[in-house]
Design a protein around this motif. Structure first.
Motif, PDB file in Angstrom:
ATOM      1  N   ASP A  13      96.332  64.613  42.549  1.00 57.28           N
ATOM      2  CA  ASP A  13      95.368  65.627  42.101  1.00 57.28           C
ATOM      3  C   ASP A  13      95.976  67.026  42.009  1.00 57.28           C
ATOM      4  O   ASP A  13      95.290  68.036  42.191  1.00 57.28           O
ATOM      5  CB  ASP A  13      94.136  65.668  43.032  1.00 57.28           C
ATOM      6  CG  ASP A  13      93.460  64.315  43.120  1.00 57.28           C
ATOM      7  OD1 ASP A  13      93.463  63.592  42.115  1.00 57.28           O
ATOM      8  OD2 ASP A  13      92.933  63.990  44.199  1.00 57.28           O
ATOM      9  N   GLU A  14      97.241  67.091  41.705  1.00 55.60           N
ATOM     10  CA  GLU A  14      97.935  68.381  41.635  1.00 55.60           C
ATOM     11  C   GLU A  14      97.583  69.146  40.364  1.00 55.60           C
ATOM     12  O   GLU A  14      97.827  70.362  40.281  1.00 55.60           O
ATOM     13  CB  GLU A  14      99.455  68.172  41.681  1.00 55.60           C
ATOM     14  CG  GLU A  14      99.987  67.576  42.983  1.00 55.60           C
ATOM     15  CD  GLU A  14     100.056  66.050  42.950  1.00 55.60           C
ATOM     16  OE1 GLU A  14      99.490  65.457  42.002  1.00 55.60           O
ATOM     17  OE2 GLU A  14     100.657  65.460  43.861  1.00 55.60           O
ATOM     18  N   GLY A  15      97.065  68.417  39.354  1.00 52.79           N
ATOM     19  CA  GLY A  15      96.798  69.053  38.055  1.00 52.79           C
ATOM     20  C   GLY A  15      97.713  68.479  36.975  1.00 52.79           C
ATOM     21  O   GLY A  15      97.976  69.129  35.960  1.00 52.79           O
ATOM     22  N   LYS A  16      98.168  67.233  37.200  1.00 49.95           N
ATOM     23  CA  LYS A  16      99.065  66.590  36.229  1.00 49.95           C
ATOM     24  C   LYS A  16      98.415  66.472  34.854  1.00 49.95           C
ATOM     25  O   LYS A  16      99.060  66.649  33.826  1.00 49.95           O
ATOM     26  CB  LYS A  16      99.458  65.182  36.741  1.00 49.95           C
ATOM     27  CG  LYS A  16     100.189  65.192  38.069  1.00 49.95           C
ATOM     28  CD  LYS A  16     100.452  63.792  38.582  1.00 49.95           C
ATOM     29  CE  LYS A  16      99.217  63.031  39.019  1.00 49.95           C
ATOM     30  NZ  LYS A  16      98.523  63.580  40.190  1.00 49.95           N
ATOM     31  N   GLY A  17      97.088  66.160  34.861  1.00 45.30           N
ATOM     32  CA  GLY A  17      96.381  65.977  33.583  1.00 45.30           C
ATOM     33  C   GLY A  17      96.485  67.214  32.710  1.00 45.30           C
ATOM     34  O   GLY A  17      96.786  67.124  31.514  1.00 45.30           O
ATOM     35  N   GLY A  40      92.794  59.878  38.414  1.00 49.55           N
ATOM     36  CA  GLY A  40      91.743  60.633  37.728  1.00 49.55           C
ATOM     37  C   GLY A  40      92.366  61.933  37.282  1.00 49.55           C
ATOM     38  O   GLY A  40      92.652  62.795  38.109  1.00 49.55           O
ATOM     39  N   HIS A  41      92.662  62.037  35.996  1.00 45.58           N
ATOM     40  CA  HIS A  41      93.343  63.222  35.471  1.00 45.58           C
ATOM     41  C   HIS A  41      92.357  64.014  34.618  1.00 45.58           C
ATOM     42  O   HIS A  41      91.855  63.507  33.621  1.00 45.58           O
ATOM     43  CB  HIS A  41      94.570  62.802  34.650  1.00 45.58           C
ATOM     44  CG  HIS A  41      95.590  62.046  35.461  1.00 45.58           C
ATOM     45  ND1 HIS A  41      96.674  61.426  34.926  1.00 45.58           N
ATOM     46  CD2 HIS A  41      95.679  61.845  36.807  1.00 45.58           C
ATOM     47  CE1 HIS A  41      97.391  60.859  35.889  1.00 45.58           C
ATOM     48  NE2 HIS A  41      96.799  61.093  37.031  1.00 45.58           N
ATOM     49  N   THR A  42      92.080  65.229  35.038  1.00 44.89           N
ATOM     50  CA  THR A  42      91.067  66.029  34.368  1.00 44.89           C
ATOM     51  C   THR A  42      91.698  66.985  33.375  1.00 44.89           C
ATOM     52  O   THR A  42      92.658  67.678  33.700  1.00 44.89           O
ATOM     53  CB  THR A  42      90.289  66.875  35.405  1.00 44.89           C
ATOM     54  OG1 THR A  42      89.996  66.047  36.515  1.00 44.89           O
ATOM     55  CG2 THR A  42      89.017  67.450  34.821  1.00 44.89           C
ATOM     56  N   THR A 299      88.098  63.144  41.537  1.00 43.94           N
ATOM     57  CA  THR A 299      87.699  62.783  40.185  1.00 43.94           C
ATOM     58  C   THR A 299      87.212  61.337  40.135  1.00 43.94           C
ATOM     59  O   THR A 299      86.289  61.006  39.403  1.00 43.94           O
ATOM     60  CB  THR A 299      88.928  62.918  39.237  1.00 43.94           C
ATOM     61  OG1 THR A 299      89.569  64.158  39.517  1.00 43.94           O
ATOM     62  CG2 THR A 299      88.540  62.874  37.788  1.00 43.94           C
ATOM     63  N   LYS A 331      96.736  76.125  40.131  1.00 45.97           N
ATOM     64  CA  LYS A 331      95.605  76.623  40.922  1.00 45.97           C
ATOM     65  C   LYS A 331      95.942  77.863  41.744  1.00 45.97           C
ATOM     66  O   LYS A 331      95.414  78.051  42.848  1.00 45.97           O
ATOM     67  CB  LYS A 331      95.029  75.498  41.804  1.00 45.97           C
ATOM     68  CG  LYS A 331      94.540  74.300  40.970  1.00 45.97           C
ATOM     69  CD  LYS A 331      93.790  73.280  41.768  1.00 45.97           C
ATOM     70  CE  LYS A 331      92.324  73.299  41.462  1.00 45.97           C
ATOM     71  NZ  LYS A 331      91.579  72.152  41.990  1.00 45.97           N
ATOM     72  N   ASP A 333      94.989  80.738  41.101  1.00 42.58           N
ATOM     73  CA  ASP A 333      93.752  81.531  41.133  1.00 42.58           C
ATOM     74  C   ASP A 333      92.886  81.222  42.354  1.00 42.58           C
ATOM     75  O   ASP A 333      92.115  82.080  42.795  1.00 42.58           O
ATOM     76  CB  ASP A 333      92.925  81.275  39.861  1.00 42.58           C
ATOM     77  CG  ASP A 333      92.659  79.783  39.652  1.00 42.58           C
ATOM     78  OD1 ASP A 333      93.651  79.028  39.501  1.00 42.58           O
ATOM     79  OD2 ASP A 333      91.487  79.366  39.671  1.00 42.58           O
ATOM     80  N   SER A 413      99.727  77.927  36.628  1.00 43.17           N
ATOM     81  CA  SER A 413      98.393  77.723  36.061  1.00 43.17           C
ATOM     82  C   SER A 413      97.376  78.551  36.837  1.00 43.17           C
ATOM     83  O   SER A 413      97.393  78.584  38.075  1.00 43.17           O
ATOM     84  CB  SER A 413      98.049  76.238  36.137  1.00 43.17           C
ATOM     85  OG  SER A 413      96.731  76.019  35.719  1.00 43.17           O
ATOM     86  N   SER A 415      93.829  78.627  35.792  1.00 45.61           N
ATOM     87  CA  SER A 415      92.455  78.139  35.577  1.00 45.61           C
ATOM     88  C   SER A 415      92.570  76.725  35.023  1.00 45.61           C
ATOM     89  O   SER A 415      93.662  76.301  34.617  1.00 45.61           O
ATOM     90  CB  SER A 415      91.686  79.041  34.600  1.00 45.61           C
ATOM     91  OG  SER A 415      91.643  78.471  33.306  1.00 45.61           O
TER      92      SER A 415
HETATM   93  P1  GDP Z   1      95.551  65.227  38.493  1.00 49.30           P
HETATM   94  O1  GDP Z   1      95.052  63.956  39.090  1.00 49.30           O
HETATM   95  O2  GDP Z   1      96.895  65.626  39.019  1.00 49.30           O
HETATM   96  O3  GDP Z   1      95.528  65.226  36.985  1.00 49.30           O
HETATM   97  O4  GDP Z   1      94.539  66.360  38.977  1.00 49.30           O
HETATM   98  P2  GDP Z   1      92.916  66.277  38.970  1.00 49.30           P
HETATM   99  O5  GDP Z   1      92.450  66.373  37.583  1.00 49.30           O
HETATM  100  O6  GDP Z   1      92.459  65.117  39.781  1.00 49.30           O
HETATM  101  O7  GDP Z   1      92.565  67.562  39.824  1.00 49.30           O
HETATM  102  C1  GDP Z   1      92.944  68.837  39.435  1.00 49.30           C
HETATM  103  C2  GDP Z   1      91.670  69.680  39.242  1.00 49.30           C
HETATM  104  O8  GDP Z   1      92.039  71.044  39.176  1.00 49.30           O
HETATM  105  C3  GDP Z   1      90.962  69.401  37.923  1.00 49.30           C
HETATM  106  O9  GDP Z   1      89.585  69.548  38.124  1.00 49.30           O
HETATM  107  C4  GDP Z   1      91.478  70.470  36.988  1.00 49.30           C
HETATM  108  O10 GDP Z   1      90.557  70.805  35.953  1.00 49.30           O
HETATM  109  C5  GDP Z   1      91.631  71.620  37.942  1.00 49.30           C
HETATM  110  N1  GDP Z   1      92.690  72.579  37.613  1.00 49.30           N
HETATM  111  C6  GDP Z   1      93.897  72.345  37.027  1.00 49.30           C
HETATM  112  N2  GDP Z   1      94.626  73.492  36.982  1.00 49.30           N
HETATM  113  C7  GDP Z   1      93.866  74.453  37.550  1.00 49.30           C
HETATM  114  C8  GDP Z   1      94.083  75.839  37.843  1.00 49.30           C
HETATM  115  O11 GDP Z   1      95.132  76.408  37.591  1.00 49.30           O
HETATM  116  N3  GDP Z   1      93.058  76.499  38.450  1.00 49.30           N
HETATM  117  C9  GDP Z   1      91.883  75.910  38.795  1.00 49.30           C
HETATM  118  N4  GDP Z   1      90.967  76.627  39.397  1.00 49.30           N
HETATM  119  N5  GDP Z   1      91.654  74.596  38.542  1.00 49.30           N
HETATM  120  C10 GDP Z   1      92.641  73.889  37.942  1.00 49.30           C
END
Ligand code: GDP
Ligand code: IMO
Ligand code: MG
Length: 431
Positions: A13-17, A40-42, A299, A331, A333, A413, A415
């Motif tokens: 959940d680092e923000g890979k998506g 779960g990649h958002t 997610t 993240k 921010d 990143s 947001s």
């Molecule tokens: P993944 O599994 O690595 O793809 O990450 P997830 O999608 O499970 O979780 C990352 C969450 O952080 C998601 O809800 C993204 O929309 C959100 N996100 C990604 N980059 C940023 C950022 O720079 N700032 C903020 N506030 N949210 C972010």
């Protein structure tokens, strides 16, 4: 050919998506190489929120090849509903742009049931899995009794394969006091799976190799995170696949010499879902702040994520494990407004002997994080266009991360949105 491997450096959940969605603009193909629908990649585009689970996040870029590689365990029912929900959001998915490796193993309902049963019976010793049947599906793969995507087209052989699989599972089920699975019921399920997957049965490896031979760009999308790796992670509190960059080659069938740049994704702090050690966890007001500001809810399962400070002992080790060339720091921010921020730079007295252990093992013993306390910043970082536009305290925080991990930050990143990404170097993601 050039490739970019994107992996998580923490517990997922680092923000890979978000990063894959952006980097996919520069790629010809986006390939998942491990994991399954535990991921779960958002991805957010304005108000639209896309949750990718088994499909590569690059599927949102029209015209690119999206490929599910052989290292993935595939749940056809989950895939069907994922495709339907993306189509409802006007994302085009067709056999021309999506291919699934014929040698990827299937996740079956009996795998999900076994996952849930084991977790229930384990009580306090549970792993806290996503309940998607990932562990049992990989067990059958390694046990050489799995049903693979290509087997669905071989009805003559399928009955014998099903019998072999059920010999194993029905013994387990009897021992656990649950109903056995009849052969005909499983064969009927597999018939349904065949019709779901049939359109995407083009030779995935041919597509990958054609792109490679033509000098194309291949983005290898990892799932989960390095501390969930089956070998290097906090075993047994891990997932059942290899999540480090090295597994990308085997997980898609590319020679290791073709693996190019590795981009490691990490949050500006740390989170974890499920059980297991987490040295810098903050079960206090700081953790609650990170959880609330970062909207840290899973997610896949909706579970609250555990939150804590950035652990540089861990990050330095996971960068090394995957030969990370650059960091995508996400993240930032979320830290805006904190008076002071902590960075874990060591594991304190008593850990010296454990230094010989792999990072995941080292964390299994109680460790006492040593923190460097840094001043926070009150300004908003969201939407900053250049690293030099960030508050001085934020820049100092980033400098310390680079110094201690000995890895440059390639992008930042601020947001969830695509446009809020600061590129810290001039080149694109593919070198
Ligand atoms: P993944 O599994 O690595 O793809 O990450 P997830 O999608 O499970 O979780 C990352 C969450 O952080 C998601 O809800 C993204 O929309 C959100 N996100 C990604 N980059 C940023 C950022 O720079 N700032 C903020 N506030 N949210 C972010
Ligand atoms: P993405 O790709 C965070 C965790 C589970 C559990 C452990 C084992 O979105 O980063 P499993 O169902 O894989 O057998 O569960 O691994 N886990 C994840 N945590 N992000 C993920 O994926 C995860 N995939 C599995 O919470 O602790
Ligand atoms: Mg996730």
């Amino acid at each position: 050919m050039t490739s970019l491997t994107v992996i998580g450096l923490q517990w997922g959940d680092e923000g890979k998506g978000k990063i894959v969605d952006i980097a996919a603009a520069e790629a010809d193909a986006i390939v998942r190489f491990q994991g399954g629908n535990n991921a779960g990649h958002t991805v957010m585009h304005g108000n639209a929120v896309f949750k990718l689970s088994q499909l590569p996040s690059g599927i949102l870029r029209p015209g690119k090849q999206a490929i599910i590689g052989n290292g993935v365990v595939l749940d056809p029912e989950g895939l069907e509903s994922e495709i339907e929900s993306l189509r409802r959001a006007d994302v085009e998915i067709s056999p021309d742009t999506l291919a699934i490796a014929s040698n990827a193993c299937l996740i079956l309902p009996l795998h999900r049931e076994l996952d849930a049963l084991r977790e229930r019976l384990s009580g306090a010793a549970r792993i806290g899995t996503t309940g998607k049947g990932i562990g049992p599906a990989y067990e059958d793969k390694i046990g050489r009794r799995a049903i693979r995507v290509g087997d669905l087209d071989q009805p003559d052989r399928l009955t014998a394969m099903v019998d072999r699989l059920l010999d194993h599972h029905n013994c387990l089920r009897t021992g656990m006091n649950v109903e056995t699975v009849p052969r005909d019921a499983l064969l009927a399920t597999l018939g349904r799976y065949r019709s779901i997957l049939a359109p995407y049965g083009a030779a995935a490896d041919e597509r990958i190799h054609a792109i490679a031979a033509g000098g194309g760009r291949i983005l290898l999308e990892g799932a989960q995170g390095s501390l969930l790796d089956i070998d290097h992670g906090t075993y047994p509190f891990v997932t059942s696949s290899s999540t480090v960059a090295g597994s990308a080659a085997a997980g898609v069938g590319l020679g290791p010499g073709l693996l190019g740049t590795v981009l490691g994704v990490c949050k500006a702090y740390t989170t974890r879902v499920g059980e297991g050690p987490f040295p810098t966890e903050q079960d206090n007001a700081d953790g609650a702040w990170l959880c609330e500001r970062g909207k840290e809810f899973g997610t896949v399962t909706g579970r609250k994520r555990r939150c804590g400070w950035l652990d540089l002992v861990m990050l330095r080790a996971t960068c090394r494990l995957s030969g990370v060339d650059g960091l995508a720091l996400m993240k930032l921010d979320v830290l805006d407004g904190l008076k002071e921020i902590r960075l874990c730079t060591g594991y304190g007295p008593g850990d010296e002997e454990a230094e010989v252990l792999a990072i995941g093992q080292r964390m299994m013993a109680p460790v006492e994080p040593v923190y460097e306390v840094l001043p926070g910043w009150s300004e908003s970082t969201e939407g900053a266009r250049k690293r030099s536009d960030l508050p001085a305290a934020a820049r100092h925080y980033l400098d310390r991360i680079e110094e201690i991990t000995e890895t440059p930050i390639w992008c930042l990143s601020t947001s969830p949105q695509r446009m809020n990404l600061i590129r810290c170097r001039d080149e694109g993601f593919f070198r």
